[in-house]
Design a protein around this motif. Structure first.
Motif, PDB file in Angstrom:
ATOM      1  N   TYR A 123      79.808  15.760  72.074  1.00  0.00           N
ATOM      2  CA  TYR A 123      78.454  15.990  72.593  1.00  0.00           C
ATOM      3  C   TYR A 123      78.364  15.715  74.087  1.00  0.00           C
ATOM      4  CZ  TYR A 123      74.012  13.785  73.990  1.00  0.00           C
ATOM      5  OH  TYR A 123      72.915  13.368  74.680  1.00  0.00           O
ATOM      6  N   THR A 124      78.862  14.570  74.526  1.00  0.00           N
ATOM      7  CA  THR A 124      78.707  14.148  75.917  1.00  0.00           C
ATOM      8  C   THR A 124      79.378  15.149  76.858  1.00  0.00           C
ATOM      9  OG1 THR A 124      78.741  11.849  75.177  1.00  0.00           O
ATOM     10  CG2 THR A 124      79.077  12.248  77.534  1.00  0.00           C
ATOM     11  N   GLY A 125      78.664  15.535  77.905  1.00  0.00           N
ATOM     12  CA  GLY A 125      79.163  16.561  78.823  1.00  0.00           C
ATOM     13  C   GLY A 125      79.998  16.009  79.958  1.00  0.00           C
ATOM     14  N   GLU A 126      80.888  15.082  79.660  1.00  0.00           N
ATOM     15  CA  GLU A 126      81.722  14.460  80.689  1.00  0.00           C
ATOM     16  C   GLU A 126      83.158  14.373  80.200  1.00  0.00           C
ATOM     17  OE1 GLU A 126      80.125  10.635  81.494  1.00  0.00           O
ATOM     18  OE2 GLU A 126      78.098  11.370  81.923  1.00  0.00           O
ATOM     19  N   LEU A 127      84.057  14.108  81.153  1.00  0.00           N
ATOM     20  CA  LEU A 127      85.446  13.837  80.804  1.00  0.00           C
ATOM     21  C   LEU A 127      85.580  12.449  80.203  1.00  0.00           C
ATOM     22  CD1 LEU A 127      87.420  15.104  83.946  1.00  0.00           C
ATOM     23  CD2 LEU A 127      87.423  16.147  81.678  1.00  0.00           C
ATOM     24  N   PRO A 128      86.520  12.248  79.297  1.00  0.00           N
ATOM     25  CA  PRO A 128      86.827  10.880  78.859  1.00  0.00           C
ATOM     26  C   PRO A 128      87.552  10.152  79.980  1.00  0.00           C
ATOM     27  CG  PRO A 128      88.424  12.394  77.940  1.00  0.00           C
ATOM     28  CD  PRO A 128      87.410  13.243  78.659  1.00  0.00           C
ATOM     29  N   LEU A 129      87.518   8.841  79.943  1.00  0.00           N
ATOM     30  CA  LEU A 129      88.092   8.045  81.023  1.00  0.00           C
ATOM     31  C   LEU A 129      89.571   8.340  81.239  1.00  0.00           C
ATOM     32  CD1 LEU A 129      87.556   5.851  83.133  1.00  0.00           C
ATOM     33  CD2 LEU A 129      88.108   4.135  81.381  1.00  0.00           C
ATOM     34  N   THR A 184      74.257  17.009  97.559  1.00  0.00           N
ATOM     35  CA  THR A 184      73.207  16.550  96.653  1.00  0.00           C
ATOM     36  C   THR A 184      73.772  15.500  95.705  1.00  0.00           C
ATOM     37  OG1 THR A 184      73.708  18.258  95.009  1.00  0.00           O
ATOM     38  CG2 THR A 184      72.090  18.805  96.707  1.00  0.00           C
ATOM     39  N   SER A 185      72.880  14.797  95.052  1.00  0.00           N
ATOM     40  CA  SER A 185      73.297  13.809  94.050  1.00  0.00           C
ATOM     41  C   SER A 185      73.548  14.526  92.730  1.00  0.00           C
ATOM     42  CB  SER A 185      72.226  12.734  93.880  1.00  0.00           C
ATOM     43  OG  SER A 185      72.099  11.970  95.056  1.00  0.00           O
ATOM     44  N   ILE A 323      84.900  16.697  87.502  1.00  0.00           N
ATOM     45  CA  ILE A 323      86.298  16.456  87.851  1.00  0.00           C
ATOM     46  C   ILE A 323      86.580  14.978  88.070  1.00  0.00           C
ATOM     47  CG2 ILE A 323      88.109  16.933  89.565  1.00  0.00           C
ATOM     48  CD1 ILE A 323      86.668  19.595  90.080  1.00  0.00           C
ATOM     49  N   ILE A 324      85.745  14.314  88.868  1.00  0.00           N
ATOM     50  CA  ILE A 324      86.010  12.914  89.200  1.00  0.00           C
ATOM     51  C   ILE A 324      85.022  11.963  88.531  1.00  0.00           C
ATOM     52  CG2 ILE A 324      87.137  13.460  91.375  1.00  0.00           C
ATOM     53  CD1 ILE A 324      84.615  12.772  92.845  1.00  0.00           C
ATOM     54  N   GLY A 325      84.240  12.480  87.569  1.00  0.00           N
ATOM     55  CA  GLY A 325      83.337  11.617  86.814  1.00  0.00           C
ATOM     56  C   GLY A 325      81.909  11.710  87.296  1.00  0.00           C
ATOM     57  N   SER A 326      80.979  11.615  86.366  1.00  0.00           N
ATOM     58  CA  SER A 326      79.565  11.787  86.693  1.00  0.00           C
ATOM     59  C   SER A 326      78.982  10.618  87.468  1.00  0.00           C
ATOM     60  CB  SER A 326      78.758  12.003  85.407  1.00  0.00           C
ATOM     61  OG  SER A 326      78.862  10.865  84.569  1.00  0.00           O
ATOM     62  N   THR A 327      79.639   9.451  87.417  1.00  0.00           N
ATOM     63  CA  THR A 327      79.082   8.294  88.125  1.00  0.00           C
ATOM     64  C   THR A 327      79.078   8.511  89.640  1.00  0.00           C
ATOM     65  OG1 THR A 327      81.281   7.267  88.037  1.00  0.00           O
ATOM     66  CG2 THR A 327      79.695   6.616  86.358  1.00  0.00           C
ATOM     67  N   THR A 328      79.977   9.361  90.141  1.00  0.00           N
ATOM     68  CA  THR A 328      80.014   9.628  91.571  1.00  0.00           C
ATOM     69  C   THR A 328      78.828  10.484  92.001  1.00  0.00           C
ATOM     70  OG1 THR A 328      82.414   9.631  91.376  1.00  0.00           O
ATOM     71  CG2 THR A 328      81.507  10.393  93.446  1.00  0.00           C
ATOM     72  N   LYS A 329      78.328  11.349  91.113  1.00  0.00           N
ATOM     73  CA  LYS A 329      77.135  12.152  91.358  1.00  0.00           C
ATOM     74  C   LYS A 329      77.196  12.882  92.697  1.00  0.00           C
ATOM     75  CE  LYS A 329      74.359  11.655  87.791  1.00  0.00           C
ATOM     76  NZ  LYS A 329      73.960  12.797  86.981  1.00  0.00           N
ATOM     77  N   LEU A 361      83.290   7.858  98.872  1.00  0.00           N
ATOM     78  CA  LEU A 361      84.283   7.815  97.799  1.00  0.00           C
ATOM     79  C   LEU A 361      84.764   9.226  97.443  1.00  0.00           C
ATOM     80  CD1 LEU A 361      82.675   5.143  95.434  1.00  0.00           C
ATOM     81  CD2 LEU A 361      84.567   4.823  97.026  1.00  0.00           C
ATOM     82  N   ALA A 362      83.841  10.176  97.388  1.00  0.00           N
ATOM     83  CA  ALA A 362      84.225  11.555  97.093  1.00  0.00           C
ATOM     84  C   ALA A 362      85.098  12.128  98.194  1.00  0.00           C
ATOM     85  CB  ALA A 362      82.975  12.416  96.911  1.00  0.00           C
ATOM     86  N   ASN A 363      84.806  11.766  99.424  1.00  0.00           N
ATOM     87  CA  ASN A 363      85.628  12.234 100.549  1.00  0.00           C
ATOM     88  C   ASN A 363      87.034  11.655 100.475  1.00  0.00           C
ATOM     89  OD1 ASN A 363      85.943  13.652 103.119  1.00  0.00           O
ATOM     90  ND2 ASN A 363      86.046  11.606 104.026  1.00  0.00           N
ATOM     91  N   TYR A 364      87.136  10.393 100.060  1.00  0.00           N
ATOM     92  CA  TYR A 364      88.465   9.796  99.850  1.00  0.00           C
ATOM     93  C   TYR A 364      89.255  10.616  98.833  1.00  0.00           C
ATOM     94  CZ  TYR A 364      87.317   5.386 102.281  1.00  0.00           C
ATOM     95  OH  TYR A 364      86.996   4.437 103.223  1.00  0.00           O
ATOM     96  N   ALA A 365      88.582  10.981  97.722  1.00  0.00           N
ATOM     97  CA  ALA A 365      89.269  11.718  96.655  1.00  0.00           C
ATOM     98  C   ALA A 365      89.738  13.090  97.146  1.00  0.00           C
ATOM     99  CB  ALA A 365      88.343  11.871  95.452  1.00  0.00           C
ATOM    100  N   LEU A 366      88.848  13.824  97.805  1.00  0.00           N
ATOM    101  CA  LEU A 366      89.200  15.167  98.268  1.00  0.00           C
ATOM    102  C   LEU A 366      90.250  15.137  99.370  1.00  0.00           C
ATOM    103  CD1 LEU A 366      85.762  17.046  98.346  1.00  0.00           C
ATOM    104  CD2 LEU A 366      87.510  17.067  96.578  1.00  0.00           C
TER     105      LEU A 366
END
Length: 473
Positions: A123-129, A184-185, A323-329, A361-366
């Motif tokens: 159901y949950t629309g996210e990746l597992p950890l 955007t968030s 891709i990198i998790g919904s917590t990053t938004k 944090l997203a910029n670090y990842a990319l």
């Protein structure tokens, strides 16, 4: 009744008309159930354009002050209006919104069930950890973030905008200019801002049917009318879309053509080109939500985004949350400068501040040299899970084989999908979303296969087969 409207330079005429009607309901001049003059007649009496009256009636209807019935006309809402100087707000209706009790109850049941051990959460629309890519972060302190905030303007953190532009150029082979990008968030905030800034109550928006957009309350809250357009294996049916455009004066077409949520369907190149041509003919902008576009199982078969085919008339929404998790938004909008300015002003008016922390944090990842390798690994792992599920399910059920993304749209062999059937899914420990949440009556369920490991997929298929044997699905 007296229709002399008090006109002032500071107040738009439509607001003055709304105030006049509301006051006459409050003081009893207009009674519950009383019919109002037709829009054309009322425009002639007051001396305004009919479009002004159309807007007045749309906003009054959205507030619950009047109601419209086909064949009967427009009338004062038959409640407590007019019985006192201070009408009573219908708090129950306001809180309840547009969703039915059945939908709300189901969502509550799913969330409660998700806390139990051993359930299969499709159901949950996210990746597992275990699938979320792990990136090493450089050492930083509070002052680093304060310093980074200096590189943020109304459109977001500039280094992240540049990194997103580079990512799109690498994956899609086309350019999203940095000055045309707004952070955007998440993707949902992008849709929210578009609704707030570009649409008015009563406006019509064409979307796919089924579509995840039906599950977002923001359209109902804003009084936006959604018109579902059927799909086939190539995506949105353009013959039906044109009918909706002609019938309802559609203002926007909003869709996610790549790995569509919930069906996983990808619109063909020919259909994309025809969609663009149709919308250009009627001068209708397209809103393209590309949340899953970075997750094709085979990049060689990837279809170009609508934005690449028509940069001027498509507003493009992207997201890193899948891709990198919904917590990053983190999401983004690419649009003409005039549109971005309006969206930016709307965000400021709504006080939807954009934190520097997730952007950095997203910029670090990319910017990580391993990002593309980890993205490729993620695609491969999801593909393995999807292939395993589809091989196991075999011919027992009808389901579209997606070329990327998270979801499988599994059609049931029953004629209907009822609450009793959904209760049976929950009792079996299967968490999924039914078709009616997505505005579709076809008996089907959406499954997030990316979220399940090999053992969970095997148990899911076994339980589905058991439920089919007893006539549940």
């Amino acid at each position: 009744m007296n229709w002399d409207i008090e006109r002032t330079q500071k107040t738009p005429i439509y607001q003055s008309i709304m105030k006049h009607i509301t006051q006459n309901i409050q003081n009893g001049q207009l009674l519950p159930g009383q019919k109002l003059p037709s829009e054309r007649k009322l425009a002639a009496i007051i001396g305004v354009n009919r479009s002004t009256i159309v807007r007045v009636m749309a906003e009054l209807e959205a507030k619950g002050i009047i109601k419209r019935q086909q064949g009967s006309g427009t009338m004062v809402n038959d409640d407590k209006w007019g019985l006192s100087q201070e009408p009573v707000v219908d708090w129950h209706q306001l809180i309840q919104g547009q969703q039915t009790d059945e939908h709300q109850l189901l969502m509550t049941q799913i969330k409660e069930k998700s806390q139990e051990e051993g359930v299969i959460d499709a159901y949950t629309g996210e990746l597992p950890l275990d699938l979320v890519p792990a990136f090493d972060l450089p050492q930083s302190n509070w002052r680093d973030f304060i310093e980074a905030d200096k590189n943020q303007d109304a459109l977001g953190y500039f280094p992240l905008r540049q990194a997103i532009s580079n990512l799109v150029a690498q994956d899609y082979r086309f350019t999203l200019p940095v000055e045309h990008l707004m952070i955007t968030s998440g993707g949902h905030q992008a849709i929210f801002l578009i609704v707030q800034a570009l649409l008015n109550s009563g406006d019509a928006v064409a979307i796919c049917q089924p579509s995840f957009l039906y599950a977002l309350n923001l359209f109902q809250t804003a009084g936006i009318r959604l018109f579902g357009v059927p799909m086939d294996e190539q995506g949105m049916r353009l013959d039906f879309l044109e009918n909706e455009i002609l019938k309802h004066r559609v203002k926007l077409v909003m869709l996610n053509p790549t790995f569509q949520n919930p069906t996983g369907t990808t619109m063909s190149l020919a259909r994309r080109q025809a969609l663009i041509k149709l919308c250009q003919t009627y001068k209708i902008p397209i809103i393209e939500d590309d949340a899953f576009g970075l997750l094709p199982f085979d990049k060689r078969t990837n279809v170009p985004p609508l934005k690449k085919l028509d940069p001027q008339n498509v507003i493009y929404i992207g997201s890193l949350s899948k891709i990198i998790g919904s917590t990053t938004k983190i999401g983004w909008i690419s649009a003409p400068l005039a549109v971005l300015e309006k969206l930016s002003i709307a965000r400021q008016d709504l006080d939807l501040t954009l934190s520097i922390f997730p952007q950095v944090l997203a910029n670090y990842a990319l910017s990580d040299v391993t990002f593309q390798d980890k993205l490729a690994s993620l695609r491969a792992q999801i593909n393995v899970r999807m292939t395993y599920f589809l091989d196991l399910i075999g011919q027992d059920f009808t389901c579209h084989r997606p070329a990327g993304g998270f979801y499988v749209w599994l059609k049931l062999s029953t004629d209907t999908l009822t609450k009793k059937q959904m209760d049976a899914f929950l009792s079996a420990g299967i968490l999924c979303l039914p078709s009616f949440v997505f505005g579709d009556k076809t008996p089907a369920i959406r499954l997030n296969i990316a979220r399940l490991n090999r053992d969970e997929i095997k148990r899911l298929v076994e339980k589905l087969q058991e439920l089919k044997q007893v006539g549940i699905c």
